[in-house]
Design an enzyme around this catalytic site. Structure first.
Site, PDB file in Angstrom:
ATOM      1  N   ARG A  52       0.840  -1.209   0.000  1.00 13.67           N
ATOM      2  CA  ARG A  52       0.000   0.000   0.000  1.00 13.67           C
ATOM      3  C   ARG A  52       0.872   1.256   0.000  1.00 13.67           C
ATOM      4  O   ARG A  52       0.529   2.263  -0.636  1.00 13.67           O
ATOM      5  CB  ARG A  52      -0.972  -0.018   1.178  1.00 13.67           C
ATOM      6  CG  ARG A  52      -2.034   1.065   1.070  1.00 13.67           C
ATOM      7  CD  ARG A  52      -3.156   0.881   2.067  1.00 13.67           C
ATOM      8  NE  ARG A  52      -2.703   1.043   3.432  1.00 13.67           N
ATOM      9  CZ  ARG A  52      -3.465   0.855   4.505  1.00 13.67           C
ATOM     10  NH1 ARG A  52      -4.725   0.502   4.363  1.00 13.67           N
ATOM     11  NH2 ARG A  52      -2.995   1.015   5.714  1.00 13.67           N
ATOM     12  N   LYS A 151      -2.414   7.385   1.323  1.00 13.44           N
ATOM     13  CA  LYS A 151      -2.137   7.700   2.727  1.00 13.44           C
ATOM     14  C   LYS A 151      -1.023   8.748   2.736  1.00 13.44           C
ATOM     15  O   LYS A 151       0.154   8.432   2.906  1.00 13.44           O
ATOM     16  CB  LYS A 151      -1.721   6.441   3.496  1.00 13.44           C
ATOM     17  CG  LYS A 151      -2.924   5.698   4.074  1.00 13.44           C
ATOM     18  CD  LYS A 151      -2.535   4.533   4.962  1.00 13.44           C
ATOM     19  CE  LYS A 151      -2.199   4.938   6.357  1.00 13.44           C
ATOM     20  NZ  LYS A 151      -3.376   5.261   7.184  1.00 13.44           N
ATOM     21  N   GLU A 184     -16.314   6.451   5.875  1.00 10.03           N
ATOM     22  CA  GLU A 184     -15.547   5.740   6.911  1.00 10.03           C
ATOM     23  C   GLU A 184     -15.462   6.637   8.138  1.00 10.03           C
ATOM     24  O   GLU A 184     -16.083   7.706   8.162  1.00 10.03           O
ATOM     25  CB  GLU A 184     -14.151   5.423   6.388  1.00 10.03           C
ATOM     26  CG  GLU A 184     -13.344   6.672   6.051  1.00 10.03           C
ATOM     27  CD  GLU A 184     -11.900   6.373   5.662  1.00 10.03           C
ATOM     28  OE1 GLU A 184     -11.441   5.252   5.853  1.00 10.03           O
ATOM     29  OE2 GLU A 184     -11.245   7.308   5.170  1.00 10.03           O
TER      30      GLU A 184
HETATM   31  N1  PXG Z   1      -9.275   4.938   7.256  1.00 12.55           N
HETATM   32  C1  PXG Z   1      -8.326   5.852   7.424  1.00 12.55           C
HETATM   33  C2  PXG Z   1      -8.558   7.246   6.966  1.00 12.55           C
HETATM   34  C3  PXG Z   1      -7.111   5.476   8.014  1.00 12.55           C
HETATM   35  O1  PXG Z   1      -6.148   6.376   8.173  1.00 12.55           O
HETATM   36  C4  PXG Z   1      -7.967   3.230   8.254  1.00 12.55           C
HETATM   37  C5  PXG Z   1      -9.139   3.659   7.638  1.00 12.55           C
HETATM   38  C6  PXG Z   1      -7.824   1.791   8.615  1.00 12.55           C
HETATM   39  O2  PXG Z   1      -6.895   1.170   7.726  1.00 12.55           O
HETATM   40  P1  PXG Z   1      -6.009  -0.068   8.185  1.00 12.55           P
HETATM   41  O3  PXG Z   1      -5.230  -0.413   6.989  1.00 12.55           O
HETATM   42  O4  PXG Z   1      -5.152   0.408   9.325  1.00 12.55           O
HETATM   43  O5  PXG Z   1      -6.942  -1.125   8.588  1.00 12.55           O
HETATM   44  C7  PXG Z   1      -6.929   4.159   8.435  1.00 12.55           C
HETATM   45  C8  PXG Z   1      -5.650   3.771   9.071  1.00 12.55           C
HETATM   46  C9  PXG Z   1      -3.514   6.815  14.027  1.00 12.55           C
HETATM   47  C10 PXG Z   1      -3.452   6.038  12.751  1.00 12.55           C
HETATM   48  O6  PXG Z   1      -2.454   7.316  14.442  1.00 12.55           O
HETATM   49  C11 PXG Z   1      -4.584   5.552  12.145  1.00 12.55           C
HETATM   50  C12 PXG Z   1      -4.456   4.860  10.936  1.00 12.55           C
HETATM   51  C13 PXG Z   1      -3.254   4.677  10.382  1.00 12.55           C
HETATM   52  C14 PXG Z   1      -2.152   5.179  10.996  1.00 12.55           C
HETATM   53  C15 PXG Z   1      -2.238   5.869  12.192  1.00 12.55           C
HETATM   54  O7  PXG Z   1      -4.597   6.921  14.620  1.00 12.55           O
HETATM   55  N2  PXG Z   1      -5.578   4.401  10.338  1.00 12.55           N
END
Ligand code: PXG
Length: 293
Positions: A52, A151, A184
């Site tokens: 990713r 991201k 989301e």
């Molecule tokens: N939506 C968004 C906008 C995210 O940033 C997710 C969904 C969940 O994706 P994954 O691949 O983790 O299942 C994310 C990811 C934090 C933090 O510090 C949060 C995320 C990633 C990195 C840091 O809260 N969420």
């Protein structure tokens, strides 16, 4: 204790890991990141996260001068150097040092930073009681803007949405897309359960294609629970039997209220509990060993 940070090709002390004020990651939020968890010395879905990161980079025309294998290896080395077994690892790639001015053409080399740290888990009570969620007025960006799949190092949209939700008394914020459909939450994907079927919006509705989200589809298949991607409005969440959120940091966490309306009975539901359990079981029994790399 001071951490060892992977910075520009080697491990350095935290105090030496310093970014230039001319790095475009700082000046413009020009760069990408990943957040990954490791459990009992094994990194969960490492290859998927690195893939990713490469996809995000490709989308913003940031050519990475490393192979995916190298990044996997460097990630494991950083975890090991800090003597950690359980925690969170953040990979960042910035556009690198350049001159003032938006064009990345002045930035010859990207900067890679890897931070491995122990994680402050959400308190147990959040999993037992469930989260209150508030709909944010800040929308997810449209596909006509920078793709919501990237991201990027500019997370201000989500940061402001989170601030809004917390100020309004929520623990998480629900983000809609420009059409008003559910995308989301600010850092997590969203699922509902209704009459024994799990629903989640397709990622084309603006949510990130979360890796934890993908795991829910795998677990649902194994557990023979029907799961359907469906465009959703807030109404679908207000009237669901259960709701849960997924993300690398939060794992699988119940949501029990949206905009001051209880979801179902307003307590974590049985399907959510089964998926929390199954996810915890999976993360402890899979992953890339940090020693193997
Ligand atoms: N939506 C968004 C906008 C995210 O940033 C997710 C969904 C969940 O994706 P994954 O691949 O983790 O299942 C994310 C990811 C934090 C933090 O510090 C949060 C995320 C990633 C990195 C840091 O809260 N969420």
């Amino acid at each position: 204790m001071a951490l060892k940070i992977w910075f520009d090709g080697k491990l350095v002390d935290e105090s030496e890991a310093r970014v230039s004020v001319f790095d475009h990651g700082l000046l413009y939020g020009d760069g990408v990141f990943e957040g990954i968890r490791f459990y009992e010395g094994r990194v969960f879905r490492l290859q998927a996260h690195i893939q990713r990161l490469f996809d995000s980079s490709k989308a913003i025309m940031l050519k990475l001068p490393w192979t995916q294998e190298e990044l996997c290896k460097n990630t494991c080395e950083t975890i090991q150097a800090n003597g950690l077994r359980d925690g969170y690892v953040r990979l960042l790639v910035t556009r690198g040092v350049g001159t003032l001015g938006l064009s990345p053409d002045s930035c010859p080399t990207p900067t890679l930073i890897i931070i491995a740290a122990s994680i402050q888990l959400y308190p147990d009570s959040d999993y037992e009681v469930g989260l209150k969620v508030i709909t944010c007025s800040t929308r997810r960006p449209t596909h006509g803007s920078l793709s919501p799949q990237v991201k990027s190092l500019n997370y201000l949209n989500n940061v402001m949405a989170k601030v809004e939700a917390v100020r309004a008394g929520g623990r998480e914020g629900l983000m809609l897309n420009e059409q008003g459909y559910v995308a989301e939450c600010t850092g997590d994907n969203v699922f509902t359960v209704k009459n024994g079927v799990i629903y989640t919006p397709p990622v084309s509705d603006g949510g990130l294609d979360g890796i934890t989200r993908g795991v829910i589809f795998e677990l649902a298949a194994q557990m023979e629970v029907p799961i359907v991607e469906k465009t959703m409005t807030r109404f679908d969440i207000y009237t669901a039997d259960e709701c849960f959120l997924t993300g690398t940091a939060a794992e699988v966490i119940p949501a029990v209220e949206l905009d001051h309306r209880p979801i179902g009975e307003g307590v974590p539901g049985p399907t959510t509990a089964r998926f929390i359990e199954a996810y915890r079981e999976l993360v402890r029994n899979s992953g890339t060993s940090i020693e193997a790399m």
